[in-house]
Design an enzyme around this catalytic site. Structure first.
Site, mmCIF file in Angstrom:
data_model
loop_
_atom_site.group_PDB
_atom_site.id
_atom_site.type_symbol
_atom_site.label_atom_id
_atom_site.label_comp_id
_atom_site.label_asym_id
_atom_site.label_seq_id
_atom_site.Cartn_x
_atom_site.Cartn_y
_atom_site.Cartn_z
ATOM 1 N N LYS A 171 13.924 -10.019 21.077
ATOM 2 C CA LYS A 171 12.941 -9.807 20.005
ATOM 3 C C LYS A 171 11.507 -9.940 20.545
ATOM 4 C CE LYS A 171 14.106 -9.156 16.184
ATOM 5 N NZ LYS A 171 14.446 -7.843 15.559
ATOM 6 N N PRO A 187 18.787 -15.438 24.656
ATOM 7 C CA PRO A 187 18.754 -13.988 24.903
ATOM 8 C C PRO A 187 18.268 -13.202 23.681
ATOM 9 C CG PRO A 187 20.808 -14.915 25.729
ATOM 10 C CD PRO A 187 20.127 -16.004 24.931
ATOM 11 N N TYR A 188 18.660 -13.656 22.487
ATOM 12 C CA TYR A 188 18.219 -12.982 21.264
ATOM 13 C C TYR A 188 16.706 -13.128 21.078
ATOM 14 C CZ TYR A 188 17.797 -11.953 16.261
ATOM 15 O OH TYR A 188 17.421 -11.433 15.058
ATOM 16 N N VAL A 189 16.204 -14.334 21.303
ATOM 17 C CA VAL A 189 14.757 -14.554 21.183
ATOM 18 C C VAL A 189 13.999 -13.700 22.204
ATOM 19 C CG1 VAL A 189 12.900 -16.255 21.280
ATOM 20 C CG2 VAL A 189 15.137 -16.905 20.349
#
Lengths: 216, 216
Positions: B135, B130-132
């Site tokens: 970003k 989810p973080y990737v």
């Protein structure tokens, strides 16, 4: 028309596949996450494709091979873990849009949330804001493509029986709408090219559903 | 140049404001979330602006009033709740980009993650994906603007002292890099217009930092 229903195993998806299979001119391919969900759709005479929305664009494109339209009605829902909100509601939607391009499927119907505007993100209660943001970016991604898109923004979904009576417009007053009626609005949009390039909200109302969709 | 540092209270942000305040030609305005974070930056002689990234575009634009460049180095980090991943890492970044347009600030430096490609989302462990993805979409949004952007993709961040020796290129081998060196690369990029319209990865290496940035 052959229609790929992404998120077929959801409640709107099941209603929609039923409508498609009951129609004379259309057939459905149900995209589902697990093999054990297939029998329900096979009993309706629909094709199935087992793909998880966390897989790659190519996998989704394979499921879309040879269809004439794609309906995205998958949703982690506002109450799943927020990791799924970004991976399914946003990234799963965007991958499906990219898969449509790859499979050369022009017609794309997105089932969105009632209000996915910037203002709606800012105004949303903090538990709901990530979901609104995810749907916002998915809608924005779709609008930036040259696909023949329709974005449907339903009101608060209920499991009541459909009434076939709705209110449909760019902006309507917030209200409820049965999932069965949302499925019928999607189905009606597939048959009405006047909905291409448009987005609209839908809640329960007083207009016969098919006329309402034609008026878009 | 006056530079708005968004996420100033983070470790990279603090190093960066220090570098800016130590320089002859630049001054910093630290955008921070809480008033009690202000004294640290006031002691460095920097201006401060208290804005939460969950506020609106106009609030961020007000903080950017009169600056010549914006650095986005805020981050919920990969280990915060996934609601913040979408509301800060994606939506906070996009709102800052939109605020730059509104405030007519052309220069924008984004501190991204090491690899935000589609392939990286698919390959990421599920806790990190989810973080990737967040970003990825923030970077895509920035690249679609006509801002004078630079996107910096640092390797695994450490709290070691900076060495001033890095490797910088479109693609480098995965490795670590001290936050202090990342701050110096941001600072160097502000002074090197050859970095405009470019994105690059940075890890610890053997090239003197300022020459490496000039070589982009």
């Amino acid at each position: 028309m052959k229609i790929l229903v992404v998120g077929a195993n959801g409640q709107i998806g099941k209603h929609l596949v039923g409508l498609i299979q009951d129609s004379e001119n259309h057939t459905a391919r149900a995209m589902i996450r697990k093999q054990e969900q297939a029998s329900y759709f096979e009993q309706l005479g629909a094709e199935t494709a087992v793909v998880d929305l966390e897989e790659g664009i190519e996998d989704i494109a394979k499921a879309a091979d040879g269809v004439n339209a794609i309906v995205f009605t998958a949703g982690s829902g506002p109450h799943t873990g927020k990791d799924k909100t970004i991976l399914i509601d946003l990234d799963g939607a965007v991958k499906t849009i990219e898969a449509a391009k790859l499979a050369k499927v022009k017609r794309f119907i997105m089932v969105s949330s009632f209000d996915t505007s910037r203002e709606a993100i800012q105004a949303a209660p903090s538990a709901f804001a990530p979901y609104v943001a995810a749907k916002h970016y998915a809608d924005e991604w779709l609008k930036a493509t040259d696909l023949d898109y329709t974005i449907i923004h339903p009101g608060a979904l209920t499991n009541e029986d459909g009434t076939g009576q709705v209110e449909v417009a760019t902006e309507v007053e917030r209200g409820e709408v049965p999932r069965e009626d949302v499925a019928a609005v999607i189905f009606g949009s597939l048959d009405n090219n006047t909905t291409i390039g448009k987005e609209f909200q839908v809640v329960s109302g007083t207009s016969p559903l098919n006329e309402a969709v034609k008026s878009i």
